[in-house]
Design a protein around this motif. Structure first.
Motif, PDB file in Angstrom:
ATOM      1  N   GLN A  17     -31.437 143.147  59.025  1.00 21.47           N
ATOM      2  CA  GLN A  17     -30.656 141.913  58.888  1.00 21.47           C
ATOM      3  C   GLN A  17     -30.604 141.177  60.218  1.00 21.47           C
ATOM      4  OE1 GLN A  17     -26.963 143.629  57.322  1.00 21.47           O
ATOM      5  NE2 GLN A  17     -27.513 142.779  55.326  1.00 21.47           N
ATOM      6  N   ARG A  18     -31.147 139.957  60.229  1.00 18.72           N
ATOM      7  CA  ARG A  18     -31.210 139.162  61.453  1.00 18.72           C
ATOM      8  C   ARG A  18     -30.118 138.091  61.471  1.00 18.72           C
ATOM      9  NH1 ARG A  18     -34.643 138.690  65.523  1.00 18.72           N
ATOM     10  NH2 ARG A  18     -34.876 136.720  66.637  1.00 18.72           N
ATOM     11  N   VAL A  19     -29.412 138.036  62.600  1.00 17.85           N
ATOM     12  CA  VAL A  19     -28.408 137.004  62.830  1.00 17.85           C
ATOM     13  C   VAL A  19     -28.728 136.385  64.194  1.00 17.85           C
ATOM     14  CG1 VAL A  19     -25.954 136.492  63.179  1.00 17.85           C
ATOM     15  CG2 VAL A  19     -26.641 138.179  61.462  1.00 17.85           C
ATOM     16  N   THR A  20     -28.669 135.051  64.249  1.00 18.51           N
ATOM     17  CA  THR A  20     -28.921 134.328  65.486  1.00 18.51           C
ATOM     18  C   THR A  20     -27.767 133.374  65.758  1.00 18.51           C
ATOM     19  OG1 THR A  20     -31.305 134.426  65.126  1.00 18.51           O
ATOM     20  CG2 THR A  20     -30.526 132.781  66.699  1.00 18.51           C
ATOM     21  N   VAL A  21     -27.339 133.346  67.012  1.00 16.68           N
ATOM     22  CA  VAL A  21     -26.254 132.481  67.453  1.00 16.68           C
ATOM     23  C   VAL A  21     -26.764 131.633  68.616  1.00 16.68           C
ATOM     24  CG1 VAL A  21     -23.959 132.433  68.539  1.00 16.68           C
ATOM     25  CG2 VAL A  21     -24.470 134.138  66.773  1.00 16.68           C
ATOM     26  N   VAL A  22     -26.516 130.318  68.563  1.00 17.58           N
ATOM     27  CA  VAL A  22     -26.790 129.456  69.711  1.00 17.58           C
ATOM     28  C   VAL A  22     -25.604 129.593  70.658  1.00 17.58           C
ATOM     29  CG1 VAL A  22     -27.127 127.097  70.536  1.00 17.58           C
ATOM     30  CG2 VAL A  22     -28.214 127.837  68.422  1.00 17.58           C
ATOM     31  N   ILE A  23     -25.874 129.938  71.896  1.00 10.07           N
ATOM     32  CA  ILE A  23     -24.826 130.177  72.883  1.00 10.07           C
ATOM     33  C   ILE A  23     -24.220 128.852  73.340  1.00 10.07           C
ATOM     34  CG2 ILE A  23     -24.300 131.108  75.167  1.00 10.07           C
ATOM     35  CD1 ILE A  23     -26.669 133.081  74.697  1.00 10.07           C
ATOM     36  N   ALA A  24     -22.900 128.745  73.217  1.00 14.06           N
ATOM     37  CA  ALA A  24     -22.182 127.522  73.594  1.00 14.06           C
ATOM     38  C   ALA A  24     -21.191 127.738  74.730  1.00 14.06           C
ATOM     39  CB  ALA A  24     -21.443 126.958  72.385  1.00 14.06           C
ATOM     40  N   GLU A  25     -20.915 129.000  75.071  1.00 19.74           N
ATOM     41  CA  GLU A  25     -19.911 129.283  76.095  1.00 19.74           C
ATOM     42  C   GLU A  25     -20.243 130.591  76.790  1.00 19.74           C
ATOM     43  OE1 GLU A  25     -15.076 130.098  76.352  1.00 19.74           O
ATOM     44  OE2 GLU A  25     -15.985 129.536  74.435  1.00 19.74           O
ATOM     45  N   VAL A  26     -20.238 130.563  78.129  1.00 21.51           N
ATOM     46  CA  VAL A  26     -20.502 131.752  78.934  1.00 21.51           C
ATOM     47  C   VAL A  26     -19.554 131.764  80.136  1.00 21.51           C
ATOM     48  CG1 VAL A  26     -22.948 131.904  78.268  1.00 21.51           C
ATOM     49  CG2 VAL A  26     -22.302 130.631  80.331  1.00 21.51           C
ATOM     50  N   GLU A  27     -19.420 132.937  80.750  1.00 26.52           N
ATOM     51  CA  GLU A  27     -18.660 133.068  81.999  1.00 26.52           C
ATOM     52  C   GLU A  27     -19.463 133.931  82.965  1.00 26.52           C
ATOM     53  OE1 GLU A  27     -13.997 132.825  80.618  1.00 26.52           O
ATOM     54  OE2 GLU A  27     -14.802 134.756  81.228  1.00 26.52           O
ATOM     55  N   ALA A  28     -19.493 133.530  84.221  1.00 24.51           N
ATOM     56  CA  ALA A  28     -20.201 134.278  85.250  1.00 24.51           C
ATOM     57  C   ALA A  28     -19.251 135.230  85.966  1.00 24.51           C
ATOM     58  CB  ALA A  28     -20.828 133.311  86.246  1.00 24.51           C
ATOM     59  N   TYR A  29     -19.773 136.400  86.332  1.00 25.09           N
ATOM     60  CA  TYR A  29     -19.017 137.396  87.085  1.00 25.09           C
ATOM     61  C   TYR A  29     -19.860 137.859  88.266  1.00 25.09           C
ATOM     62  CZ  TYR A  29     -15.486 137.161  83.594  1.00 25.09           C
ATOM     63  OH  TYR A  29     -14.485 136.689  82.802  1.00 25.09           O
ATOM     64  N   GLY A  30     -19.281 137.755  89.465  1.00 27.21           N
ATOM     65  CA  GLY A  30     -20.017 137.950  90.701  1.00 27.21           C
ATOM     66  C   GLY A  30     -20.006 139.344  91.284  1.00 27.21           C
ATOM     67  N   GLY A  31     -19.926 140.355  90.453  1.00 30.57           N
ATOM     68  CA  GLY A  31     -20.079 141.726  90.931  1.00 30.57           C
ATOM     69  C   GLY A  31     -19.053 142.151  91.961  1.00 30.57           C
ATOM     70  N   VAL A  32     -19.538 142.791  93.043  1.00 28.63           N
ATOM     71  CA  VAL A  32     -18.647 143.386  94.036  1.00 28.63           C
ATOM     72  C   VAL A  32     -17.844 142.345  94.816  1.00 28.63           C
ATOM     73  CG1 VAL A  32     -20.054 145.465  94.262  1.00 28.63           C
ATOM     74  CG2 VAL A  32     -20.477 143.525  95.778  1.00 28.63           C
ATOM     75  N   ASN A  33     -18.237 141.081  94.749  1.00 30.25           N
ATOM     76  CA  ASN A  33     -17.506 140.019  95.450  1.00 30.25           C
ATOM     77  C   ASN A  33     -16.534 139.257  94.554  1.00 30.25           C
ATOM     78  OD1 ASN A  33     -18.871 140.425  97.943  1.00 30.25           O
ATOM     79  ND2 ASN A  33     -20.657 139.458  97.022  1.00 30.25           N
ATOM     80  N   ASP A  34     -16.338 139.744  93.346  1.00 31.34           N
ATOM     81  CA  ASP A  34     -15.520 139.030  92.369  1.00 31.34           C
ATOM     82  C   ASP A  34     -14.438 139.962  91.831  1.00 31.34           C
ATOM     83  OD1 ASP A  34     -14.469 137.613  90.228  1.00 31.34           O
ATOM     84  OD2 ASP A  34     -16.391 137.311  89.223  1.00 31.34           O
ATOM     85  N   PRO A  35     -13.161 139.727  92.194  1.00 34.51           N
ATOM     86  CA  PRO A  35     -12.082 140.603  91.739  1.00 34.51           C
ATOM     87  C   PRO A  35     -11.923 140.681  90.216  1.00 34.51           C
ATOM     88  CG  PRO A  35     -11.298 139.122  93.461  1.00 34.51           C
ATOM     89  CD  PRO A  35     -12.669 138.673  93.086  1.00 34.51           C
TER      90      PRO A  35
END
Length: 169
Positions: A17-35
């Motif tokens: 069963q295939r489902v596809t979503v167009v991405i409309a919202e994301v958030e970036a996370y900066g690893g060890v430099n991001d609390p």
């Protein structure tokens, strides 16, 4: 990298069963430099996939309830990732509706998105486009987007690292 994922298609094929979503919202996370990042304090068994190569999938439970999916974006050893927060179902809406138990608001949140795509913790650490999860980047004119502070976090709340498009297609 985060704005480049806007308009991209994220898909899964589970039990045929295939489902596809167009991405409309994301958030970036900066690893060890991001609390606000899961990798901020140290490497753990849970966040270990974040230290993998670009395209590594990092899936975790939010509040012990909802699965959330992230894509590692920086070189191996740099645990920066992008949380896929939401989008619009464009393929397999009948399957998505069954998985969500409703006809509307199918993928407009990170937990809902994982539910319609049947993404769970067993997929963490997998490589994008080689297993069940694939992403095809948007081709064409650049999409307009807006930035806002990230939401649903308690640390580094003022960083404008949430990217949103209002119209998917």
């Amino acid at each position: 990298m985060a704005p480049l994922l806007l308009g991209a298609e994220i898909s899964t094929t589970i039990a045929g069963q295939r489902v596809t979503v167009v991405i409309a919202e994301v958030e970036a996370y900066g690893g060890v430099n991001d609390p606000a990042s899961h990798a901020y304090r140290r490497r753990t068994d849970r966040n270990s996939p974040m230290y993998g190569p670009p395209g590594t999938v990092y899936v975790y439970r939010s509040y012990g309830i909802h699965w959330c999916v992230n894509i590692v974006t920086c070189p191996e050893g740099d645990p920066s990732a992008i949380l896929i927060r939401g989008g619009e179902v464009i393929t397999g809406s009948d399957i998505a509706s069954q998985r969500r138990g409703r006809l509307d608001h199918l993928a407009d949140g990170p937990g809902k998105l994982c539910q319609v795509l049947a993404i769970d913790g067993s997929m963490t650490g997998s490589a994008l486009n080689t297993g069940a999860i694939s992403i095809t980047l948007h081709v064409g004119d650049p999409l307009g987007y807006r930035t806002t502070p990230r939401i649903g976090i308690t640390e580094a709340t003022k960083r404008p690292w949430r990217y949103v498009i209002d119209t998917v297609r």
